[in-house]
Design an enzyme around this catalytic site. Structure first.
Site, PDB file in Angstrom:
ATOM      1  N   ASP A 221       3.619  35.928  56.617  1.00  0.00           N
ATOM      2  CA  ASP A 221       4.951  35.827  56.051  1.00  0.00           C
ATOM      3  C   ASP A 221       5.565  37.427  55.899  1.00  0.00           C
ATOM      4  O   ASP A 221       6.675  37.678  55.946  1.00  0.00           O
ATOM      5  CB  ASP A 221       4.689  35.348  54.592  1.00  0.00           C
ATOM      6  CG  ASP A 221       6.253  34.830  53.798  1.00  0.00           C
ATOM      7  OD1 ASP A 221       6.999  34.458  54.694  1.00  0.00           O
ATOM      8  OD2 ASP A 221       6.400  35.482  52.547  1.00  0.00           O
TER       9      ASP A 221
ATOM     10  N   LYS B 179       7.962  38.286  47.440  1.00  0.00           N
ATOM     11  CA  LYS B 179       9.350  38.486  47.938  1.00  0.00           C
ATOM     12  C   LYS B 179       9.764  39.711  47.064  1.00  0.00           C
ATOM     13  O   LYS B 179      10.776  40.626  47.649  1.00  0.00           O
ATOM     14  CB  LYS B 179      10.191  37.554  47.652  1.00  0.00           C
ATOM     15  CG  LYS B 179       9.737  36.054  48.438  1.00  0.00           C
ATOM     16  CD  LYS B 179       9.880  36.123  49.760  1.00  0.00           C
ATOM     17  CE  LYS B 179       9.062  34.973  50.531  1.00  0.00           C
ATOM     18  NZ  LYS B 179       8.869  35.337  52.069  1.00  0.00           N
TER      19      LYS B 179
ATOM     20  N   ARG C 261       4.384  23.381  48.026  1.00  0.00           N
ATOM     21  CA  ARG C 261       3.830  24.464  48.524  1.00  0.00           C
ATOM     22  C   ARG C 261       2.307  24.474  48.319  1.00  0.00           C
ATOM     23  O   ARG C 261       1.750  23.643  47.269  1.00  0.00           O
ATOM     24  CB  ARG C 261       4.346  25.642  47.793  1.00  0.00           C
ATOM     25  CG  ARG C 261       5.676  26.005  48.118  1.00  0.00           C
ATOM     26  CD  ARG C 261       5.850  26.623  49.356  1.00  0.00           C
ATOM     27  NE  ARG C 261       7.313  26.970  49.649  1.00  0.00           N
ATOM     28  CZ  ARG C 261       7.797  28.103  50.514  1.00  0.00           C
ATOM     29  NH1 ARG C 261       6.874  28.961  50.781  1.00  0.00           N
ATOM     30  NH2 ARG C 261       9.025  28.115  50.824  1.00  0.00           N
TER      31      ARG C 261
ATOM     32  N   TYR D 205       9.063  28.996  39.754  1.00  0.00           N
ATOM     33  CA  TYR D 205       8.571  28.702  41.310  1.00  0.00           C
ATOM     34  C   TYR D 205       8.367  29.992  41.879  1.00  0.00           C
ATOM     35  O   TYR D 205       8.716  30.964  41.717  1.00  0.00           O
ATOM     36  CB  TYR D 205      10.022  28.284  41.799  1.00  0.00           C
ATOM     37  CG  TYR D 205      10.000  28.255  43.462  1.00  0.00           C
ATOM     38  CD1 TYR D 205       9.102  27.225  44.081  1.00  0.00           C
ATOM     39  CD2 TYR D 205      10.480  29.216  44.100  1.00  0.00           C
ATOM     40  CE1 TYR D 205       8.813  27.441  45.267  1.00  0.00           C
ATOM     41  CE2 TYR D 205      10.190  29.259  45.448  1.00  0.00           C
ATOM     42  CZ  TYR D 205       9.282  28.491  46.005  1.00  0.00           C
ATOM     43  OH  TYR D 205       9.258  28.458  47.535  1.00  0.00           O
TER      44      TYR D 205
ATOM     45  N   ARG E 251      13.855  29.236  45.520  1.00  0.00           N
ATOM     46  CA  ARG E 251      14.289  30.591  45.315  1.00  0.00           C
ATOM     47  C   ARG E 251      15.588  30.453  45.110  1.00  0.00           C
ATOM     48  O   ARG E 251      16.312  29.650  45.748  1.00  0.00           O
ATOM     49  CB  ARG E 251      14.102  31.584  46.733  1.00  0.00           C
ATOM     50  CG  ARG E 251      12.551  32.155  46.864  1.00  0.00           C
ATOM     51  CD  ARG E 251      12.600  33.367  47.931  1.00  0.00           C
ATOM     52  NE  ARG E 251      12.606  32.579  49.178  1.00  0.00           N
ATOM     53  CZ  ARG E 251      13.826  32.473  49.853  1.00  0.00           C
ATOM     54  NH1 ARG E 251      14.928  33.168  49.366  1.00  0.00           N
ATOM     55  NH2 ARG E 251      14.002  31.969  51.221  1.00  0.00           N
TER      56      ARG E 251
ATOM     57  N   HIS F 234       9.740  40.612  56.993  1.00  0.00           N
ATOM     58  CA  HIS F 234       9.444  39.243  56.816  1.00  0.00           C
ATOM     59  C   HIS F 234       8.857  38.651  57.938  1.00  0.00           C
ATOM     60  O   HIS F 234       9.525  37.890  58.585  1.00  0.00           O
ATOM     61  CB  HIS F 234      10.890  38.550  56.248  1.00  0.00           C
ATOM     62  CG  HIS F 234      10.595  37.077  55.789  1.00  0.00           C
ATOM     63  ND1 HIS F 234      11.631  36.233  55.889  1.00  0.00           N
ATOM     64  CD2 HIS F 234       9.578  36.471  55.194  1.00  0.00           C
ATOM     65  CE1 HIS F 234      11.307  35.094  55.210  1.00  0.00           C
ATOM     66  NE2 HIS F 234       9.978  35.164  55.015  1.00  0.00           N
TER      67      HIS F 234
ATOM     68  N   CYS G 242      10.464  28.147  58.652  1.00  0.00           N
ATOM     69  CA  CYS G 242      10.879  27.887  59.960  1.00  0.00           C
ATOM     70  C   CYS G 242       9.362  28.080  61.026  1.00  0.00           C
ATOM     71  O   CYS G 242       9.692  28.203  62.230  1.00  0.00           O
ATOM     72  CB  CYS G 242      11.901  29.021  60.595  1.00  0.00           C
ATOM     73  SG  CYS G 242      13.548  28.566  60.128  1.00  0.00           S
TER      74      CYS G 242
ATOM     75  N   SER H 124      12.510  31.643  56.454  1.00  0.00           N
ATOM     76  CA  SER H 124      11.761  30.904  55.476  1.00  0.00           C
ATOM     77  C   SER H 124      11.711  29.227  56.112  1.00  0.00           C
ATOM     78  O   SER H 124      12.800  28.981  56.407  1.00  0.00           O
ATOM     79  CB  SER H 124      12.460  30.881  54.043  1.00  0.00           C
ATOM     80  OG  SER H 124      12.583  32.031  53.707  1.00  0.00           O
TER      81      SER H 124
HETATM   82  C1  OXD Z   1      10.078  32.144  51.617  1.00  0.00           C
HETATM   83  C2  OXD Z   1       8.558  31.934  51.489  1.00  0.00           C
HETATM   84  O1  OXD Z   1      10.726  31.434  50.966  1.00  0.00           O
HETATM   85  O2  OXD Z   1       7.718  32.630  52.228  1.00  0.00           O
HETATM   86  O3  OXD Z   1      10.331  32.520  52.553  1.00  0.00           O
HETATM   87  O4  OXD Z   1       8.043  31.370  50.448  1.00  0.00           O
HETATM   88 MN    MN Z   2       8.740  33.840  53.678  1.00  0.00          MN
END
Ligand code: OXD
Ligand code: MN
Length: 601
Positions: free
Chosen positions: A294, A225, A385, A216, A86, A245, A269, A267
């Site tokens: 998420d 998002k 990913r 991406y 991102r 989130h 984590c 993100s």
């Molecule tokens: C992020 C995702 O970047 O969920 O938070 O991909």
């Molecule tokens: Mn996320």
């Protein structure tokens, strides 16, 4: 391999399912007039359409087919190496005034940004196919569910959206033919995938998104998002609910008593790992199930928060995923999965750093170069990913499609902090919990471009995703609390604290069940805790540590607080609030004063 590919010609019966809604038809014509595609492909989400698009993607080198025996019906995509995460610095909230976007967002005046983007989009799809993707976010029968349309010139986006959203006829039906119905307009074009012409722009007042110059996922799967969080949070404030989130998980005791918990971690984590947790042997009979990994949309029902996962799939970080860290994720991505930027082995399998077993003697890395264990470069990009349908998850919660959502007993905030933050503590009440969320901090990860490992404040893990003024967002949380007669308890966790030897104090992963159990005990009013300046802290005997191979002194250290570290932390809170320039609600300023006073007692 690149995402940009020439137009495709579908046979009759594929790509021609136009919706009846005149507002959609008019908008598509307008975008087509501007971008000048060779043809328009109307997606219906069918298996036949998917098979056709995969076949075309293989022919055009947008995808590589993986070994059918090892990873059935799965594919690898390699993005442009300049386009792997991102881009927060090029993400804009475009509202009439800068105050509406607030101090944490990049802002642009809408007319100015529309003009800039229209100039970039002029003729941008010449020689390409323009895809129109109808989708919904949320279960088919939920009041919270939103309809979106995404226009894109990327087949990879279409194939990913089919995994990540409920796509096609279900959205066309839900929208109907009312030209005044509410729906989100999303336009995406790869342009030439040039980082200097990459912008992710949101127009909350118009319920519109325009994303250019990237391929991406986080920048271009506009459902996620962009709609579910940035536009979603704006709509949520207007309509009286929360777009967060957060993962959502179910936890069921041996006796069959079930609670649901929502947790906001930044993100990369560990939200996906926590949402799919397998309890250690000692907890035999306990079950954790996933509602979402998420995003949580939460509304008030019967005085409680009730959550749905608006998504249909998981877009997770691959490196580090293994049978040790997350067996359920491994099972989920062993078939019907779209991988991006992982390594390809000589026998057509996928590989990444942290996967079980020995590394392959040779592979092709994420950039398409030869790789061996002696190579200096990583084989898989740190932000590589998987996109996989939630139906693949062996522990998917049975109520995941329930329109009214699941009742939330606890909210957890957590970041990646090597010091200061104990393993777990509980807020004294709702407003104190909002303060914990508002002052959350975490070390940055590879999910966004920029430096990795730097501590930054990331309120409610929403810093990159709040679609309006962060001060108004805090206020919205406080107002929601006033309307809850049975609010969830609020906790803070930190799996990542390190000892003096710089080693992690806590094993994490499945053993996080021990922390979750204490949280559930607190919800059940059965768990013990001691009062501390920062909130309710468990003593070692309050947490079930049976069969855990961790020294007692490490447990004492991770459960405790260091007053010197907290002095710095308090100053950090003050600096953060000051950096927001006067938008922080009075209630939270008061919380800070009370926290400081408790340390002085
Ligand atoms: C992020 C995702 O970047 O969920 O938070 O991909
Ligand atoms: Mn996320």
């Amino acid at each position: 391999m690149r995402n940009i590919a020439p137009a495709i010609s579908p046979p009759a019966g594929i790509g021609d399912r136009k919706p009846a809604n005149q507002a959609v038809l008019d908008w598509v014509q307008d975008v087509a007039k501007l971008t000048q595609p060779a043809n328009i492909f109307w997606c219906d989400g069918s298996d036949r359409e998917n098979a056709f698009l995969i076949e075309q993607s293989l022919q055009q080198n947008v995808l590589i087919k993986l070994n059918e025996k090892k990873v059935p019906r799965s594919y690898l995509h390699r993005s442009n190496p300049n386009d792997v995460a991102r881009v927060e610095q090029f993400t804009f909230i475009c509202t009439p005034t800068k105050e509406e976007a607030g101090p944490t967002n990049n802002w642009s005046e809408p007319a100015e940004m529309y003009l800039k983007l229209q100039t970039m989009l002029k003729g941008a799809m010449r020689g390409r196919t323009m895809f129109v993707i109808p989708y919904i976010m949320g279960p088919a029968d939920s009041l919270l569910t939103k309809v979106g349309f995404e226009i894109t010139d990327s087949k990879y986006v279409v194939l990913s959206m089919r995994i990540m959203t409920r796509m096609g006829d279900v959205a066309i039906k839900r929208l109907g033919d009312d030209a005044n119905a509410e729906w989100n307009r999303g336009v995406h074009s790869l342009l030439d995938v040039d980082p200097t012409r990459r912008f992710i722009c949101h127009f909350p007042q118009d319920n519109a998104i325009i994303s250019v110059g990237s391929g991406y996922g986080g920048n271009v799967l506009l459902s996620k998002k962009c709609l579910a969080l940035r536009i979603g949070s704006y709509l949520a404030r207007k309509q009286g609910w929360l777009a967060e989130h957060m993962l959502i998980l179910g936890v069921e005791s041996r006796e069959g008593k079930k609670h649901y918990v929502a947790a906001a971690f930044p993100s990369a984590c560990g939200k996906t790992n926590f949402a799919m947790l397998i309890p250690p042997k000692h907890f035999a009979g306990w079950k954790v199930t996933t509602v979402g990994d998420d995003i949580a949309w939460m509304q008030i029902r019967d005085g409680r928060l009730s959550a749905v996962n608006p998504e249909n799939g998981y877009f997770g970080v691959v490196p580090g995923t293994s049978y040790k860290s997350n067996p359920n994720a491994m099972k989920s991505i062993e078939h019907d999965t779209l991988y991006t930027n992982v390594a390809l082995t000589d026998d057509g399998d996928v590989w990444w750093e942290g996967k079980d077993g020995a590394p392959p003697a040779h592979a092709i890395d994420w950039r398409g170069n030869d790789w061996t264990p002696d190579s200096k470069e990583k084989a898989a990009h740190p932000n590589s990913r998987f996109a996989t349908p939630m139906g693949n998850n062996p522990v998917l919660d049975p109520d995941v499609e329930k329109g009214e959502g699941v009742p939330i007993s606890a909210i957890i905030f957590g970041g990646r902090r090597s010091d200061t933050m104990p393993l777990v503590f509980q807020a004294f009440d709702w407003n104190h919990g909002v303060y914990l969320g508002a002052t959350m901090a975490s070390e940055t990860t590879a999910a966004a471009t920029g430096a990795v490992g730097q501590v930054r404040r990331d309120p409610m893990a929403m810093l990159p995703f709040c679609g309006y003024n962060i001060g108004d967002y805090f206020r919205h949380w406080i107002e929601i609390g006033k309307r809850l007669t049975n609010p969830p308890l609020i906790f803070n966790v930190n799996w990542f604290r390190k000892g003096k030897d710089r080693k992690f104090l806590w094993p994490g992963f499945g053993d996080n069940m021990r922390v979750l159990k204490w949280i559930i005990d607190r919800c059940e009013k059965s768990g013990g805790a001691v009062e501390s300046p920062i909130g309710w802290l468990p003593s070692p005997h309050d947490v079930d540590l049976a069969d855990l191979d961790v020294e007692h002194k490490c447990i004492v250290e991770i459960l405790g607080i260091d007053h010197e570290e907290w002095k710095k932390e308090l100053a950090g809170h003050q600096n953060f609030f000051e950096s927001l320039g006067g938008v922080v609600p009075e209630e939270l300023l008061k919380q800070r004063e009370q926290l400081a006073a408790r340390f002085k007692q």
